[in-house]
Design an enzyme around this catalytic site. Sequence first.
Site, PDB file in Angstrom:
ATOM      1  N   LYS A 213       0.849  -1.189   0.000  1.00 37.75           N
ATOM      2  CA  LYS A 213       0.000   0.000   0.000  1.00 37.75           C
ATOM      3  C   LYS A 213       0.882   1.235   0.000  1.00 37.75           C
ATOM      4  O   LYS A 213       1.701   1.436   0.896  1.00 37.75           O
ATOM      5  CB  LYS A 213      -0.886  -0.007   1.243  1.00 37.75           C
ATOM      6  CG  LYS A 213      -1.770   1.223   1.367  1.00 37.75           C
ATOM      7  CD  LYS A 213      -2.738   1.066   2.515  1.00 37.75           C
ATOM      8  CE  LYS A 213      -3.561   2.319   2.697  1.00 37.75           C
ATOM      9  NZ  LYS A 213      -4.500   2.182   3.813  1.00 37.75           N
ATOM     10  N   LYS A 266      -2.255  -1.527  -3.881  1.00 37.39           N
ATOM     11  CA  LYS A 266      -3.135  -0.362  -3.794  1.00 37.39           C
ATOM     12  C   LYS A 266      -2.324   0.917  -3.863  1.00 37.39           C
ATOM     13  O   LYS A 266      -1.321   0.998  -3.137  1.00 37.39           O
ATOM     14  CB  LYS A 266      -3.885  -0.452  -2.474  1.00 37.39           C
ATOM     15  CG  LYS A 266      -4.729   0.737  -2.132  1.00 37.39           C
ATOM     16  CD  LYS A 266      -5.303   0.585  -0.762  1.00 37.39           C
ATOM     17  CE  LYS A 266      -5.966   1.882  -0.377  1.00 37.39           C
ATOM     18  NZ  LYS A 266      -6.416   1.867   0.983  1.00 37.39           N
TER      19      LYS A 266
HETATM   20  C1  PBG Z   1      -7.149   2.930   5.617  1.00 34.46           C
HETATM   21  C2  PBG Z   1      -7.622   2.897   4.228  1.00 34.46           C
HETATM   22  C3  PBG Z   1      -7.537   3.921   3.280  1.00 34.46           C
HETATM   23  C4  PBG Z   1      -8.114   3.429   2.121  1.00 34.46           C
HETATM   24  C5  PBG Z   1      -8.552   2.140   2.384  1.00 34.46           C
HETATM   25  N1  PBG Z   1      -8.210   1.817   3.688  1.00 34.46           N
HETATM   26  C6  PBG Z   1      -7.074   5.311   3.396  1.00 34.46           C
HETATM   27  C7  PBG Z   1      -5.713   5.693   3.759  1.00 34.46           C
HETATM   28  O1  PBG Z   1      -4.772   4.901   3.825  1.00 34.46           O
HETATM   29  O2  PBG Z   1      -5.578   6.885   4.004  1.00 34.46           O
HETATM   30  C8  PBG Z   1      -8.234   4.198   0.834  1.00 34.46           C
HETATM   31  C9  PBG Z   1      -9.191   3.680  -0.159  1.00 34.46           C
HETATM   32  C10 PBG Z   1      -9.526   4.619  -1.237  1.00 34.46           C
HETATM   33  O3  PBG Z   1      -8.908   5.678  -1.431  1.00 34.46           O
HETATM   34  O4  PBG Z   1     -10.487   4.308  -1.952  1.00 34.46           O
HETATM   35  N2  PBG Z   1      -8.106   2.456   6.518  1.00 34.46           N
END
Ligand code: PBG
Length: 342
Positions: A213, A266
């Site tokens: 991520k 992601k």
């Molecule tokens: C964290 C989380 C995020 C997303 C999914 N889980 C946000 C982040 O890391 O700030 C982002 C998903 C998206 O942008 O659609 N719980």
Amino acid sequence: MVHNPNEMGDLDGPVLPPDFLVKRPRRLRRTDALRRLVRETELSRNDLILPLFVVEGSGVRSEVSSMPGVYRESIDRLAETCREAEQLGLPGVILFGVPDEKDAEGSYSWSSDGIVQRALETIARTSPNLLRIADVCFCEYTDHGHCGPLDEHGQVDNDATLGNLQLQAMSLADAGAQVLAPSGMMDGMVAMIRDALDGGGHSDAAILSYAVKYASGFYGPFRDAAGSTPSFGDRNGYQMDPANAREALREARLDVEQGADMLMVKPAMPYLDIVRRVKDTFDLPLCAYQVSGEYAMIKAAVRNGWLNEERVMRESLTCIKRAGADFILTYYAREMARLLKP
Ligand code: PBG
């Protein structure tokens, strides 16, 4: 009969060596039937998971301004959306809680009476065959918006977060989550959650690790939707640097070793090279998340009349699959499923 411009002596046309005109890839693109026959990647309803935001109250369905078509819903409305998702043939949903209560640790996230816990119990009843995936993180639940408790330097305390992740994962599994998806990029999170689940009677619950991520600007609209924007600083201390690819393999390997059942990359579209490399290196099912900013970008351009939504939605999802994703988390899941044959 003679089609080679060289042999025809047509010096105005392009001069090509004869061999080039023997092999003509366009032959297989002539009709829709031919294109269908040789198509390498076929998107299916089975590939799509719908992310949902759940809020307190009843009868609530408020659109996220930066994500047209995406709503924050109270549990009763969420149950209706889940029934629709099930009827459309989607395999499952992933739930994100937008709680009213926040504190420094995000302790409400492991309350048996928490917003996601209650939503899970409801949809287990109302849509029993829909797969229930729960995001496991704290940024929606902490008053500072970071993904775990902070140490004295204002950094997320990795090891203190791990114990809390165990509590949250257990609580969500108790409430009926069948897949736990830790998204906080804490070192050791998969092993610790696996250990807690196995010790707590949930050895059947699977872990979908947000293994790779990135610290991405494309999460902007999600943070509006989930109320999870950090009140200070950024997430660069725990999420990955977008410049790194080899590190992605290292992150994925650690999660495989720790017992992840599925891996995630992601965001998706700017990271298709990473999707491919993770797919080629590991044999676990791989998922990619078409995140909020990817969705919002398309929606914004469509609203301006600059892009054709149906084409771009289908193309973006097909390409994410072609790059190696076995399934895709996407806010377009329902719209796409409506266009796909059962
Ligand atoms: C964290 C989380 C995020 C997303 C999914 N889980 C946000 C982040 O890391 O700030 C982002 C998903 C998206 O942008 O659609 N719980």
